[in-house]
Design an enzyme around this catalytic site. Structure first.
Site, PDB file in Angstrom:
ATOM      1  N   SER A 130      63.519 -60.023 -44.858  1.00 28.54           N
ATOM      2  CA  SER A 130      62.253 -60.066 -45.306  1.00 28.54           C
ATOM      3  C   SER A 130      61.650 -61.519 -44.806  1.00 28.54           C
ATOM      4  O   SER A 130      62.897 -62.595 -45.218  1.00 28.54           O
ATOM      5  CB  SER A 130      61.708 -60.075 -46.619  1.00 28.54           C
ATOM      6  N   TYR A 143      60.894 -60.629 -55.526  1.00 30.45           N
ATOM      7  CA  TYR A 143      61.384 -59.898 -54.284  1.00 30.45           C
ATOM      8  C   TYR A 143      62.043 -61.158 -53.935  1.00 30.45           C
ATOM      9  O   TYR A 143      62.831 -60.702 -53.077  1.00 30.45           O
ATOM     10  CB  TYR A 143      59.775 -59.004 -53.761  1.00 30.45           C
TER      11      TYR A 143
END
Length: 229
Positions: A130, A143
């Site tokens: 990501s 995250y």
């Protein structure tokens, strides 16, 4: 030549787009499913595929579940992920634990178990990371920490496995129109318009480009960002 791929996250989003592309060209799929119901859904969706039932929230369960992997794997594609936003001051322990388990520890454990089969095929490990694996923003600490860790895993693994002929690639998508993105917007309290974001098929194209690159080269890292609107 038909290849064999082990995938997580094949039920939705980027993982689903990749699995469809691989199945459409006749490759064999081994799909990780969190439970028996999900496994039944995946085998119905991808005729001829096989499943490994393992809950990535519990990485300690993966070894027994994956004991019957094929003897050779052309790739392991880690596309599963979870996200829970929150300020460090407020984020509960279980939010940290679940994101680290699914996004980092489970990929490490599944890769470890799959390495003999990857070495046998001189295959490839591909991590769907990501943009948060490169830069952390407020409310994304847990995250981003899991994805920064995933980058470290990939970088270390690349050096370790090069002598065995195993390639390692990390793909860093920007915001992509997936169910996870819808959940992020829900947590952010923002309206979700999928047309504003990357189509999962575009990320799948980048992934397949890395997988299909001749073995004399490797795409180590590739960022996929939204194009001009």
């Amino acid at each position: 030549m038909t290849q064999t791929h082990l995938l997580t996250g094949a039920g939705s989003g980027i993982g689903l787009a990749v699995a469809r592309r691989l199945a459409d060209r006749g490759d064999r799929l081994v799909l990780v499913a969190r439970d028996d119901d999900r496994a039944a859904d995946l085998t119905a969706l991808f005729a001829g595929s096989s499943t490994v039932v393992a809950d990535l929230r519990h990485p300690e369960s993966i070894a027994a579940a994956a004991a019957g992997l094929p003897p050779a794997l052309d790739s392991v594609i880690h596309a599963a992920g979870v996200v829970d936003l929150g300020h460090v001051a407020d984020l509960p322990l279980d939010a940290w634990e679940s994101q680290l388990a699914v996004n980092l520890i489970a990929p490490a454990e599944l890769t470890r178990i799959a390495l003999p089969a990857l070495r046998a095929a001189r295959g490839q490990v591909l991590f769907v990371n990501s943009g948060a694996g490169l830069t952390a923003h407020p409310q994304w600490a847990a995250y981003a920490a899991s994805k920064h860790g995933l980058k470290a895993l990939a970088d270390a693994l690349r050096g370790e496995e090069a002598p065995h002929g195993v390639r390692v690639t990390t793909v860093y998508p920007g915001r992509t129109a997936t169910p996870m993105q819808a959940r992020v917007h829900e947590q952010e309290g923002a309206a979700y318009d999928p047309a504003r974001f990357i189509d999962p098929e575009s990320v799948a194209t980048a992934i397949l480009t890395a997988l299909d690159l001749p073995t004399d080269a490797v795409i180590t890292d590739v960022s996929v960002r939204p194009g001009p609107r």
